[in-house]
Design an enzyme around this catalytic site. Structure first.
Site, PDB file in Angstrom:
ATOM      1  N   GLU A   9       0.843  -1.201   0.000  1.00 41.68           N
ATOM      2  CA  GLU A   9       0.000   0.000   0.000  1.00 41.68           C
ATOM      3  C   GLU A   9       0.877   1.249   0.000  1.00 41.68           C
ATOM      4  OE1 GLU A   9      -2.473   1.539  -0.700  1.00 41.68           O
ATOM      5  OE2 GLU A   9      -4.009   1.642   0.853  1.00 41.68           O
ATOM      6  N   ASP A  10       0.371   2.319  -0.599  1.00 45.08           N
ATOM      7  CA  ASP A  10       1.164   3.554  -0.654  1.00 45.08           C
ATOM      8  C   ASP A  10       1.268   4.221   0.711  1.00 45.08           C
ATOM      9  OD1 ASP A  10      -1.544   4.258  -0.631  1.00 45.08           O
ATOM     10  OD2 ASP A  10      -1.418   5.664  -2.302  1.00 45.08           O
ATOM     11  N   ASP A  33      -3.211   6.103   6.537  1.00 52.73           N
ATOM     12  CA  ASP A  33      -3.563   7.417   7.072  1.00 52.73           C
ATOM     13  C   ASP A  33      -4.517   7.171   8.247  1.00 52.73           C
ATOM     14  OD1 ASP A  33      -4.960   9.960   7.307  1.00 52.73           O
ATOM     15  OD2 ASP A  33      -4.238  10.521   5.359  1.00 52.73           O
ATOM     16  N   PHE A  43      -0.699  16.342   3.901  1.00 51.81           N
ATOM     17  CA  PHE A  43      -1.058  15.672   2.649  1.00 51.81           C
ATOM     18  C   PHE A  43       0.138  15.680   1.706  1.00 51.81           C
ATOM     19  CE2 PHE A  43      -3.023  14.747  -1.368  1.00 51.81           C
ATOM     20  CZ  PHE A  43      -3.914  13.751  -0.998  1.00 51.81           C
ATOM     21  N   ARG A  54       1.244  11.938  -9.599  1.00 58.33           N
ATOM     22  CA  ARG A  54       1.757  10.578  -9.399  1.00 58.33           C
ATOM     23  C   ARG A  54       3.129  10.412 -10.020  1.00 58.33           C
ATOM     24  NH1 ARG A  54      -2.556   7.513  -7.452  1.00 58.33           N
ATOM     25  NH2 ARG A  54      -4.596   7.978  -8.305  1.00 58.33           N
TER      26      ARG A  54
HETATM   27  P1  XMP Z   1      -6.855   5.719   4.971  1.00 62.33           P
HETATM   28  O1  XMP Z   1      -7.326   6.988   5.632  1.00 62.33           O
HETATM   29  O2  XMP Z   1      -7.980   4.835   4.570  1.00 62.33           O
HETATM   30  O3  XMP Z   1      -6.164   6.266   3.661  1.00 62.33           O
HETATM   31  O4  XMP Z   1      -5.774   5.024   5.774  1.00 62.33           O
HETATM   32  C1  XMP Z   1      -5.614   5.424   2.781  1.00 62.33           C
HETATM   33  C2  XMP Z   1      -5.705   5.945   1.379  1.00 62.33           C
HETATM   34  O5  XMP Z   1      -5.967   7.355   1.309  1.00 62.33           O
HETATM   35  C3  XMP Z   1      -5.116   7.990   0.398  1.00 62.33           C
HETATM   36  N1  XMP Z   1      -4.292   8.973   1.143  1.00 62.33           N
HETATM   37  C4  XMP Z   1      -3.429   9.824   0.597  1.00 62.33           C
HETATM   38  N2  XMP Z   1      -3.096  10.025  -0.683  1.00 62.33           N
HETATM   39  N3  XMP Z   1      -1.589  11.712  -0.018  1.00 62.33           N
HETATM   40  C5  XMP Z   1      -2.172  10.968  -0.986  1.00 62.33           C
HETATM   41  O6  XMP Z   1      -1.833  11.163  -2.150  1.00 62.33           O
HETATM   42  C6  XMP Z   1      -1.869  11.573   1.295  1.00 62.33           C
HETATM   43  O7  XMP Z   1      -1.297  12.266   2.138  1.00 62.33           O
HETATM   44  C7  XMP Z   1      -2.857  10.573   1.607  1.00 62.33           C
HETATM   45  N4  XMP Z   1      -3.376  10.161   2.779  1.00 62.33           N
HETATM   46  C8  XMP Z   1      -4.259   9.164   2.429  1.00 62.33           C
HETATM   47  C9  XMP Z   1      -4.293   6.896  -0.202  1.00 62.33           C
HETATM   48  O8  XMP Z   1      -4.882   6.510  -1.421  1.00 62.33           O
HETATM   49  C10 XMP Z   1      -4.364   5.758   0.752  1.00 62.33           C
HETATM   50  O9  XMP Z   1      -4.290   4.507   0.133  1.00 62.33           O
HETATM   51 MG    MG Z   2      -4.093   4.089  -1.762  1.00 58.59          MG
END
Ligand code: XMP
Ligand code: MG
Length: 187
Positions: free
Chosen positions: A106-107, A110, A160, A173
């Protein structure tokens, strides 16, 4: 001949460099060492969460030495720069994972909502032998769901970020480094 120039920065958005490409490459080397030690001798299914993890996956996988295959799912929870509070399973098609070792790629984690939902789904529907999580970025201060990734590229502040696969409404991206995105107020 046109005199216009192109830029990946839409008007008014400010990008501040945060994690450089050399820092990313150095960390990927040590992260791969951790994974190669942990999974030595095993067969592993990497499940990459699209779209944001594509660059992390591509750079990480070429450093992995254990037997592995790759699958992709597509989940979406963000609109712009904030979570919608629900996860949309855009594409969850996967082969049978029962009794396999699964490593989620996963990227960023959050709030933890996305991985929380996906973990529960994998456990209940697929019953793999093991599930571990590798994330490129961990934004711990924003956590609302109890998710602790097993492998983390970088811990980051609650800001962010974009680049290296991560986007804001599809943009950025392509940036090879991670930047903090500061949106103009009111946008
Ligand atoms: P959650 O809140 O579900 O978030 O843990 C996971 C997904 O939200 C996106 N995400 C971000 N994408 N910059 C981004 O480009 C950020 O700072 C960020 N924070 C959350 C991301 O797709 C991640 O898989
Ligand atoms: Mg993601």
């Amino acid at each position: 001949m046109s005199t216009s120039t192109t830029s990946t920065t839409p008007p008014q958005a400010v990008l501040t460099p945060y994690i450089t490409t050399s820092q990313i490459n150095a960390r990927l080397d040590t992260l791969a060492d951790e994974l190669n030690a942990d999974y030595a001798g095993q067969s592993v299914v990497l499940v990459s969460v699209l779209k944001g993890s594509f660059m992390f996956l591509a750079d990480l996988i070429r450093r992995l030495t254990f037997d592995c295959t790759v699958e992709f799912v597509r989940l979406a929870s963000y609109e712009g720069t904030s979570s919608t509070g629900s996860v949309k399973p855009v594409d969850l098609s996967l082969p049978v994972l029962k009794d396999k070792h699964v490593l989620i790629i996963e990227d960023i984690v959050d709030t933890g909502l996305t991985l929380n939902m996906f973990l529960e789904y994998l456990k209940s529907v697929h019953q793999p032998a093991s599930i571990k999580i590798a994330v490129f970025l961990d934004k711990k201060a924003a956590r609302q769901h109890a998710i602790t990734p097993h492998f983390v590229g970088f811990d980051i502040q609650d800001q962010f970020v974009v680049g290296y696969g991560l986007d804001a409404d599809g943009r950025y991206r392509n940036l090879p480094e991670v930047c903090i995105l500061e949106q103009p107020s009111g946008s």
